[in-house]
Design a protein around this motif. Structure first.
Motif, mmCIF file in Angstrom:
data_model
loop_
_atom_site.group_PDB
_atom_site.id
_atom_site.type_symbol
_atom_site.label_atom_id
_atom_site.label_comp_id
_atom_site.label_asym_id
_atom_site.label_seq_id
_atom_site.Cartn_x
_atom_site.Cartn_y
_atom_site.Cartn_z
ATOM 1 N N LEU A 1 0.825 -1.212 0.000
ATOM 2 C CA LEU A 1 0.000 0.000 0.000
ATOM 3 C C LEU A 1 0.857 1.260 0.000
ATOM 4 O O LEU A 1 0.538 2.238 -0.669
ATOM 5 N N TRP B 1 3.742 1.795 -1.326
ATOM 6 C CA TRP B 1 4.230 2.114 -2.676
ATOM 7 C C TRP B 1 3.129 2.722 -3.521
ATOM 8 O O TRP B 1 3.331 3.727 -4.204
ATOM 9 N N LEU B 2 1.957 2.107 -3.464
ATOM 10 C CA LEU B 2 0.847 2.611 -4.281
ATOM 11 C C LEU B 2 0.580 4.081 -3.962
ATOM 12 O O LEU B 2 0.515 4.926 -4.855
ATOM 13 N N TRP C 1 2.457 6.224 -2.337
ATOM 14 C CA TRP C 1 3.621 7.075 -2.593
ATOM 15 C C TRP C 1 3.645 7.498 -4.072
ATOM 16 O O TRP C 1 3.773 8.678 -4.407
ATOM 17 N N ILE C 2 3.472 6.515 -4.946
ATOM 18 C CA ILE C 2 3.507 6.811 -6.383
ATOM 19 C C ILE C 2 2.357 7.741 -6.766
ATOM 20 O O ILE C 2 2.554 8.761 -7.434
ATOM 21 N N LEU C 3 1.158 7.418 -6.289
ATOM 22 C CA LEU C 3 0.007 8.243 -6.652
ATOM 23 C C LEU C 3 0.155 9.669 -6.118
ATOM 24 O O LEU C 3 -0.147 10.644 -6.809
ATOM 25 N N GLU D 1 2.915 11.379 -5.480
ATOM 26 C CA GLU D 1 3.896 12.139 -6.259
ATOM 27 C C GLU D 1 3.339 12.520 -7.622
ATOM 28 O O GLU D 1 3.598 13.609 -8.135
ATOM 29 N N LEU D 2 2.602 11.573 -8.224
ATOM 30 C CA LEU D 2 2.011 11.850 -9.538
ATOM 31 C C LEU D 2 1.077 13.050 -9.454
ATOM 32 O O LEU D 2 1.114 13.954 -10.299
ATOM 33 N N LYS E 1 3.092 16.405 -8.720
ATOM 34 C CA LYS E 1 3.862 16.970 -9.819
ATOM 35 C C LYS E 1 3.075 17.081 -11.108
ATOM 36 O O LYS E 1 3.430 17.848 -11.991
ATOM 37 N N ALA F 1 2.075 11.671 -17.411
ATOM 38 C CA ALA F 1 2.083 10.509 -16.518
ATOM 39 C C ALA F 1 0.801 10.451 -15.700
ATOM 40 O O ALA F 1 0.177 9.385 -15.561
ATOM 41 N N THR G 1 -1.994 7.463 -16.001
ATOM 42 C CA THR G 1 -2.296 6.652 -14.819
ATOM 43 C C THR G 1 -3.766 6.755 -14.437
ATOM 44 O O THR G 1 -4.415 5.744 -14.151
#
Lengths: 283, 335
Positions: free
Chosen positions: A30, A32-33, A35-37, A39-40, A43, A260, A264
C-alpha cells in the motif's frame, strides 16, 4: 508444567509475529501505491491546464505548449488496436468456450495465450518492427496499433472464454431445442448473456495496452506535429512521456509529469470501472 | 438480467403460454442453411490457430532477423561482454547478467512479501479489510511500467541516494556489493522497483491458490489447536507448494521482460559489476534505448538476437509456471 506453558507462550508469540509480518507485507504494498500516486498528483496537476490538451509541443526552453497531438495519437492508436485485436480475440475465445472446450487444439491455444499474456511487450515491438516497419520502410502509427493489438489478443481471448463458460449449457440446449442453428445460439444467446462481462474484459485489455510504451518505441515512434496519416509516425502520450522525462529541459519534464498523471488516471479509472462491473455481474 | 426465454425466442411471437400458432423465428426458417454453422465454427477455429501462428511467427522472424549476428558471433555472442557499436562488436553477456541478476533480486524481495500479502488477505484480515486492501494491491499491477520508471528516476532514486544507499555503504561498504558512489541509479533501484511491480502478480496467484485449499483441511488444523500461523505453515503452504513455485516463476517471467521501468533507473551501461549500486543494463532496457537509433545492420541484428534470447527465456519460464499452476489446480480441485 512450566515447560508446556513456555511452549504455549512461544507458539502464541510466533503467531503474533507472523500476523505482524503479514500485515506489514500488505502495508508495504500500500505504501508504494500511495507514494507513487501522491507524487504523480503533486507533480502532475500543475502541468495540466487548457494548453496541455489543446496546444502542440513547444520547443525546449519555450514555456507553454501542450500534448494535444500525443493525446490524439494515443486515442487513435489505441482505438485502431482495439478494432484489430478485439474481434480476433473474441472469435478465438468463442472457439475455446463453444467449440474447442477440451480438444487438444483448445488446450494448446489456452496455454499459448496464457504464456503470451505475460510475454515481454518489447519483444512484440521488435517483432512488429521486423514484419511491418521494415517492409514498409518507415515507422507508422499502423505498426504501433498492430503491436498493441497483438498484446491485447491473448487478454481478450481468456476473458471472453471465461465469461462465455459462465453461460449455463442448459441455456444453449434450450435454444438448440427450439431449432436455432448453433451460430445463432452463440451470437444471440451466449453473447447477449455474456455482454457485460465481455465488455469488461475488453475494457481491461484496452486499459492494459493504453499504458504500454515499450512496443511503441520503434513502431509508431514519435512526432512533434499532428500526424497526417497512420502510415506516418504518430506521437503518443507514452513515448512522448519517455522522451520528455529523459530530456534535460524542465518544461518538458513538467509536461511529462502531466502526461504521466493523465495515463495513470485513465488506466486506473478503466481498471476500477471494470472491477465494479465484474462485481455486479451475475450470470 | 433478462430471463432465458426472452433471449432465445427473440422476435418470436408471444409463444410463452404455448398457445400461439406462430412458432418462434428460429423454427420458421424452412431449411437451416447447411454452411452457416461449419463456417462459423471454422472461422472461430481459424482465429484460435492464429494465436499459435503468431507465437511461431514471432520466434521465426526474430531468429531470422538475428541471423547476421548469429552467424557472425555464433555462441560467443552469449559469452562476450564486448558491446561496441562503433567497432561493430557485440556481446550479450552484460545485458543477460543484468536481466537475470535484477530479476532474481526482485524475486528474492517480492516472494516473501507476496506470501505475506496472500496470507494476510486469505487467512488473517477480516473481509471488510481484505477486499479494499486486495484491490489496492492489484492496482499496483495496473500502474503502467513507464510510470514506475519515471517515478523511480525522479522520486525514488534521489530518495535512495540520500537516505538508503549511504546507510548501506556504512554497514556493508567493505563488501563488493556496495562499492561505488550512491547515485540512486543502478541494479538496486531496478531490482526494488521490479519487486514492487511483480508483487501484485505473485500475490494474486498465491491468494487464489490459498483460497482453493478446502476449508475442511484448515478447520481440521484449527480443531487440533493450531494457531493461524501453524495452520498456514502445515496445511496451506504444503498443499499449494507446487503452485507457489509456479507463482514465483510467473513473477520471474514478468520481471525478466520488464522494460520501461528498468530502462529509467538501471543506468544503461554495458558492464558487469558485483556492486548493487553500480549501473548496468538488461536485454529489454538495451532494446528500448538503442533499437530506434541503431544504424548498422549488425547493431540491429544483434539487438534482435538479444530479443530472441529474451523471448526464449521468458517463454520457457512462463510455460513452466503455467504447467506448475495447472498441476496444482487440478490436484486440489480433483480431491
Amino acid at each position: 508444567m512450566a515447560r508446556s506453558k513456555w511452549l504455549y507462550m512461544r507458539r502464541r508469540a510466533y503467531n503474533v509475529l507472523m500476523h505482524a509480518a503479514a500485515f506489514l507485507s500488505a502495508l508495504f504494498g500500500l505504501v508504494w501505491l500511495f507514494w507513487i500516486l501522491a507524487e504523480l498528483l503533486r507533480k502532475g496537476i500543475p502541468a495540466i491546464n487548457w494548453d496541455f490538451f489543446t496546444k502542440l509541443p513547444a520547443p525546449p526552453g519555450t514555456a507553454g505548449g501542450g500534448l494535444a497531438n500525443a493525446i490524439m495519437g494515443t486515442l487513435m492508436i489505441t482505438a485502431l488496436a482495439t478494432a484489430i485485436g478485439v474481434p480476433a480475440g473474441v472469435m478465438a475465445g468463442t472457439y475455446l468456450a463453444e467449440f474447442g472446450r477440451k480438444s487438444v487444439l483448445a488446450k494448446t491455444v489456452r496455454f499459448v495465450a496464457d504464456v503470451l499474456v505475460s510475454a515481454p511487450s518489447i519483444v512484440v515491438g521488435v517483432f512488429v518492427y521486423s514484419i511491418v516497419v521494415m517492409p514498409m520502410h518507415g515507422f507508422s502509427g499502423l505498426a504501433g496499433s498492430i503491436a498493441l493489438a497483438i498484446i491485447m489478443v491473448p487478454v481478450v481471448i481468456r476473458t471472453t472464454e471465461e465469461i462465455l463458460l459462465l453461460v449455463p449449457d442448459s441455456l444453449r440446449e434450450a435454444a438448440l431445442a427450439l431449432g436455432a442453428p448453433y451460430w445463432r445460439v452463440v451470437l444471440q444467446v451466449c453473447y447477449r448473456r455474456a455482454l457485460a462481462g465481455m465488455t469488461t474484459g475488453i475494457l481491461l485489455a484496452v486499459a492494459r495496452v493504453s499504458g504500454e510504451t515499450a512496443p511503441l518505441l520503434f513502431t509508431s515512434l514519435n512526432s512533434p506535429f499532428w500526424s497526417p496519416s497512420i502510415t506516418k509516425p504518430v506521437a503518443t502520450l507514452n513515448v512522448t512521456l519517455f522522451n520528455y522525462a529523459m530530456s534535460p529541459y524542465d518544461d518538458w519534464r513538467s509536461l511529462a509529469w502531466g502526461a504521466a498523471l493523465l495515463i495513470t488516471l485513465g488506466v486506473l479509472a478503466a481498471t476500477i470501472l471494470a472491477r465494479i462491473v465484474v462485481g455486479r455481474i451475475k450470470i | 438480467m433478462q430471463g432465458p426465454s426472452d433471449n432465445i425466442v427473440e422476435g418470436g411471437s408471444s409463444g410463452r403460454d404455448g398457445t400461439s400458432a406462430v412458432p418462434p423465428r428460429a423454427l420458421q426458417r424452412r431449411r437451416p442453411s447447411a454452411w452457416a454453422d461449419p463456417l462459423f465454427r471454422y472461422a472461430t477455429a481459424a482465429f484460435a490457430c492464429l494465436v499459435l501462428l503468431l507465437v511461431a511467427a514471432m520466434a521465426a522472424v526474430l531468429y531470422e532477423r538475428g541471423q547476421l549476428s548469429i552467424r557472425t558471433f555464433g555462441l560467443g555472442f552469449l559469452w562476450s561482454s564486448e558491446w561496441d557499436p562503433v567497432r561493430g562488436l557485440f556481446g550479450a553477456l552484460p545485458a543477460m547478467y543484468g536481466t537475470v541478476a535484477s530479476s532474481l533480486i526482485a524475486i528474492a524481495i517480492a516472494t516473501p512479501v507476496a506470501l505475506g500479502v496472500a496470507i494476510f488477505l486469505t487467512e488473517m484480515a477480516p473481509q471488510a479489510l481484505a477486499r479494499p486492501v486486495g484491490l489496492a494491491i492489484e492496482m499496483l499491477a495496473a500502474i503502467p511500467s513507464i510510470i514506475y520508471g519515471m517515478w523511480g528516476l525522479f522520486v525514488f532514486a534521489p530518495f535512495l541516494a540520500n537516505h538508503v544507499e549511504p546507510f548501506l555503504k556504512k554497514i556493508g561498504g567493505s563488501t563488493p556489493f556496495f562499492q561505488g558512489p550512491p547515485m540512486g541509479i543502478g541494479m538496486l533501484p531496478a531490482a526494488l522497483i521490479l519487486a514492487v511491480m511483480i508483487l501484485p502478480f505473485i500475490a494474486s496467484v498465491m491468494r487464489d491458490l490459498f483460497s482453493l485449499v478446502p476449508a475442511m483441511s484448515k478447520e481440521s488444523a484449527y480443531g487440533v489447536g493450531a494457531t493461524t500461523w501453524e495452520m498456514v505453515r502445515s496445511v496451506v503452504i504444503p498443499q499449494t507448494r507446487t503452485g507457489i513455485i509456479g507463482a514465483i516463476f510467473l513473477g520471474l517471467g514478468r520481471a525478466l521482460g520488464e522494460t520501461m521501468a528498468v530502462t529509467f533507473v538501471i543506468g544503461n551501461t554495458h558492464q558487469i559489476s558485483a556492486s548493487l549500486l553500480a549501473p548496468g543494463c538488461t536485454i529489454a532496457s538495451t532494446l528500448a534505448n538503442e533499437f530506434s537509433e541503431a544504424v548498422s545492420d549488425m547493431h540491429v541484428s544483434s539487438l534482435i538476437e538479444m530479443g530472441f534470447v529474451l523471448f526464449l527465456i521468458t517463454t520457457v519460464i512462463l510455460a513452466s509456471a503455467k504447467i506448475l499452476l495447472w498441476r496444482i489446480e487440478s490436484r486440489i480441485r480433483g480431491r
